[in-house]
Design an enzyme around this catalytic site. Structure first.
Site, PDB file in Angstrom:
ATOM      1  N   SER A   4     -15.639 -21.055 -15.956  1.00 60.85           N
ATOM      2  CA  SER A   4     -14.395 -21.155 -15.206  1.00 60.85           C
ATOM      3  C   SER A   4     -14.514 -22.228 -14.134  1.00 60.85           C
ATOM      4  O   SER A   4     -15.480 -22.270 -13.371  1.00 60.85           O
ATOM      5  CB  SER A   4     -14.063 -19.813 -14.548  1.00 60.85           C
ATOM      6  OG  SER A   4     -13.010 -19.961 -13.631  1.00 60.85           O
ATOM      7  N   ARG A  13      -6.917 -23.365  -2.026  1.00 63.69           N
ATOM      8  CA  ARG A  13      -7.952 -24.355  -1.708  1.00 63.69           C
ATOM      9  C   ARG A  13      -7.810 -24.834  -0.260  1.00 63.69           C
ATOM     10  O   ARG A  13      -8.794 -24.922   0.482  1.00 63.69           O
ATOM     11  CB  ARG A  13      -7.855 -25.545  -2.683  1.00 63.69           C
ATOM     12  CG  ARG A  13      -8.414 -25.234  -4.077  1.00 63.69           C
ATOM     13  CD  ARG A  13      -7.874 -26.191  -5.134  1.00 63.69           C
ATOM     14  NE  ARG A  13      -8.575 -26.049  -6.408  1.00 63.69           N
ATOM     15  CZ  ARG A  13      -8.332 -25.064  -7.288  1.00 63.69           C
ATOM     16  NH1 ARG A  13      -7.425 -24.141  -7.015  1.00 63.69           N
ATOM     17  NH2 ARG A  13      -9.009 -25.012  -8.429  1.00 63.69           N
ATOM     18  N   ASP A  20      -3.392 -21.622 -18.573  1.00 59.70           N
ATOM     19  CA  ASP A  20      -2.424 -20.683 -18.004  1.00 59.70           C
ATOM     20  C   ASP A  20      -1.038 -20.794 -18.620  1.00 59.70           C
ATOM     21  O   ASP A  20      -0.191 -19.918 -18.399  1.00 59.70           O
ATOM     22  CB  ASP A  20      -2.316 -20.881 -16.488  1.00 59.70           C
ATOM     23  CG  ASP A  20      -3.471 -20.233 -15.738  1.00 59.70           C
ATOM     24  OD1 ASP A  20      -4.184 -19.413 -16.335  1.00 59.70           O
ATOM     25  OD2 ASP A  20      -3.657 -20.549 -14.549  1.00 59.70           O
ATOM     26  N   LYS A  39      -9.327 -13.153 -17.792  1.00 60.14           N
ATOM     27  CA  LYS A  39      -8.266 -13.227 -16.786  1.00 60.14           C
ATOM     28  C   LYS A  39      -7.875 -11.808 -16.356  1.00 60.14           C
ATOM     29  O   LYS A  39      -8.646 -10.865 -16.519  1.00 60.14           O
ATOM     30  CB  LYS A  39      -7.071 -13.989 -17.349  1.00 60.14           C
ATOM     31  CG  LYS A  39      -7.358 -15.453 -17.671  1.00 60.14           C
ATOM     32  CD  LYS A  39      -7.497 -16.288 -16.418  1.00 60.14           C
ATOM     33  CE  LYS A  39      -7.608 -17.773 -16.742  1.00 60.14           C
ATOM     34  NZ  LYS A  39      -7.644 -18.617 -15.516  1.00 60.14           N
TER      35      LYS A  39
END
Length: 407
Positions: free
Chosen positions: A144, A27, A290, A317
Site C-alpha cells: 500500500s 497529508r 479506488d 480495504k
C-alpha cells in the site's frame, strides 16, 4: 438506515461543490502538526479527516481512529517520532483485521519502539515515541502506498532526513507523487527517482496557506451518473486539470462512455449528449484502485462487459472490495469472476429492481451503486456509511433530482 434511491428523468443537470480531497487533507494535517505555520483551505469534511484532526490534538494515551485506514498508517509513523509520548493506536473491528506489519517493521528498522497489543501484525499497537536517528529504510514497492507516504511525511522531521529504497515494482505511484508534492508545496525538499525517494531534513517552515483540491474519488460517482444518463451536464468545483490525484484519470476513462470533461479555471463540467455503450472495456487500475467499484457499476448499468486489473490492494480495504462487488453485482443480475488482483464482469441484459445493496462498512460500496438508480430503483443499506469520505453525498444526489427515500 436504508435509503431507497431512484430517478425518473433522462437528463441530469446541476452544479455541485465537492468537499476537499481527504488524501490531500490528511497529508497536510500531518505536515502542519509536525512543523506548524501552515494554513489549510478547503479541508475535507469527511469522517476520516475529522478523525485525523482529533487524533493529532488528543492528549489521551489511547487514540481510536475507527475505520480510517489512512489515519492508522500515517499516525503510526507520526506517533513514532513524538519524543516522550506513549500512544496506543486502535480502531474498529475491521481496522484490527487490516495488516500494519510491513510499516511497523520498517519503522522498527529505523529504531522505533512499537509493539502489538493483541494479534501480531495488526492493530491495536503501542508506540513509544522517540527521536529516530536513522536516515534510510527499505521496503517492498508493491505494498500500500500509504505505508510509503507515512514514512515520507515524517522524513523531514528526522535529523538527517530520510532515504526510502523501494524494492520491486511500485504500486499507486500517483499517491506517492501526491505526498511528495504536498511536502514540496509546504516548503520541504524531496525527490522520487526510479525506486528511491529522498526527503530532506527540515527544522521550520515559512508561514503559508495551501488550498486542498476537491476529491476526484468523489467526482467518480458523478462521472458514473453522467455515463448512465441519456443526457448530462454536471459542473463540479474545485478541480484542476493538472491534478495530483491519481483518480483524475476518470476524465480519460469515461470518454469511452461518451462523457467529456471540460476544464475551467477552478471547476470541471461533465457533458454527455450522445449515447455511448462500448461492448467491453479493459482498464489497469493499479494507480487508481479506488474507482474500480464505480467503473464496474457503470459498466453493469450500461450492459458493458469489463475487465479491471491491478486491484490487489482492494482486498485489505474497509472490506474485501472484490468479494463485496461480486456479491452485490450478482444480486442485480450481473456475472462476476474475481481473482486476487482483477475483476471480470459479464452484465445481464436486464437488471433486478429494488435490490438491497449491502455496504460492508464501506463508503465506496454505497456511493458506487447509487448511480444505477438512473436505470432501476435501488436500496442502499447502512446508507450513511458515506460520511467516511463524503457526508453530503445524498444531498448532492437530490440536487441532481434523484429521489432519496429514507427508511
Amino acid at each position: 438506515m436504508k435509503f431507497k434511491v431512484s430517478h425518473s428523468q433522462d437528463t441530469v443537470k446541476g452544479e455541485l461543490k465537492i468537499t476537499g480531497s481527504k488524501s490531500e487533507s490528511n497529508r497536510l494535517l500531518i505536515i502542519e502538526s509536525l512543523f506548524k505555520n501552515l494554513q489549510i483551505s478547503n479541508l475535507s469534511n469527511s469522517d476520516d479527516t475529522q478523525v485525523m484532526k482529533k487524533a493529532l490534538t488528543s492528549n489521551e494515551v489511547e487514540v481510536d481512529i475507527h475505520h480510517a485506514g489512512t489515519a492508522m498508517r500515517f499516525l503510526t509513523a507520526y506517533f513514532s517520532v513524538q519524543e516522550g509520548r506513549e500512544t496506543v493506536l486502535t480502531g474498529s473491528q475491521r481496522m484490527q483485521e487490516r495488516p500494519i506489519q510491513l510499516l511497523v517493521e520498517a519503522l522498527r528498522s529505523m529504531g522505533a519502539e512499537i509493539s502489538y497489543e493483541k494479534n501480531e501484525g495488526y492493530p491495536p499497537i503501542r508506540i513509544k515515541g522517540k527521536k529516530l536517528q536513522a536516515n534510510s529504510v527499505s521496503l517492498q514497492a508493491n505494498i500500500s502506498s500509504q505505508y510509503i507516504s507515512a514514512l515520507m511525511l515524517i522524513g523531514a522531521s528526522l535529523p538527517q532526513g530520510l532515504t526510502i529504497n523501494l524494492e520491486g515494482q511500485v504500486t499507486s505511484t500517483p499517491y506517492i507523487l501526491m505526498t511528495l508534492e504536498m511536502l514540496q508545496r509546504s516548503g520541504i525538499q524531496g525527490s522520487f527517482e526510479e525506486n528511491t525517494i529522498r526527503i530532506e531534513a527540515c527544522s521550520e517552515l515559512s508561514p503559508k496557506t495551501i488550498p486542498v483540491e476537491s476529491d476526484w474519488s468523489s467526482a467518480s460517482y458523478f462521472y458514473s451518473i453522467a455515463a448512465l444518463a441519456e443526457e448530462a451536464e454536471i459542473k463540479l468545483s474545485n478541480y484542476r486539470e493538472e491534478s495530483l490525484q491519481g483518480d483524475s484519470c476518470l476524465a480519460t476513462i469515461y470518454k469511452q462512455f461518451g462523457v467529456e470533461t471540460n476544464f475551467d479555471e477552478n471547476s470541471i463540467t461533465l457533458k454527455k449528449s450522445k449515447c455511448s455503450k462500448p461492448a467491453s472495456i479493459t482498464e489497469d487500475l493499479r494507480n487508481s484502485p479506488d474507482i474500480a467499484q464505480t467503473i464496474a457499476v457503470t459498466c453493469l448499468g450500461l450492459g458493458t462487459a469489463c475487465k479491471l486489473t491491478g486491484l490487489h490492494t482492494l482486498k485489505i480495504k474497509e472490506t474485501d472490495r472484490l468479494v463485496a462487488l461480486k456479491n452485490e453485482i450478482e444480486k442485480l443480475g450481473g456475472e462476476v469472476v474475481i481473482s486476487n488482483d482483477h475483476l471480470e464482469l459479464k452484465p445481464s441484459a436486464t437488471l433486478n429492481k429494488n435490490v438491497a445493496i449491502a455496504t460492508y462498512n464501506d463508503h465506496r460500496m454505497a456511493m458506487a451503486f447509487a448511480p444505477i438508480a438512473l436505470k432501476i430503483p435501488v436500496i442502499i443499506e447502512d446508507a450513511m456509511v458515506v460520511s467516511k469520505s463524503y457526508p453530503d453525498f445524498y444531498n448532492d444526489l437530490e440536487t441532481l433530482k434523484f429521489i432519496v427515500e429514507k427508511d
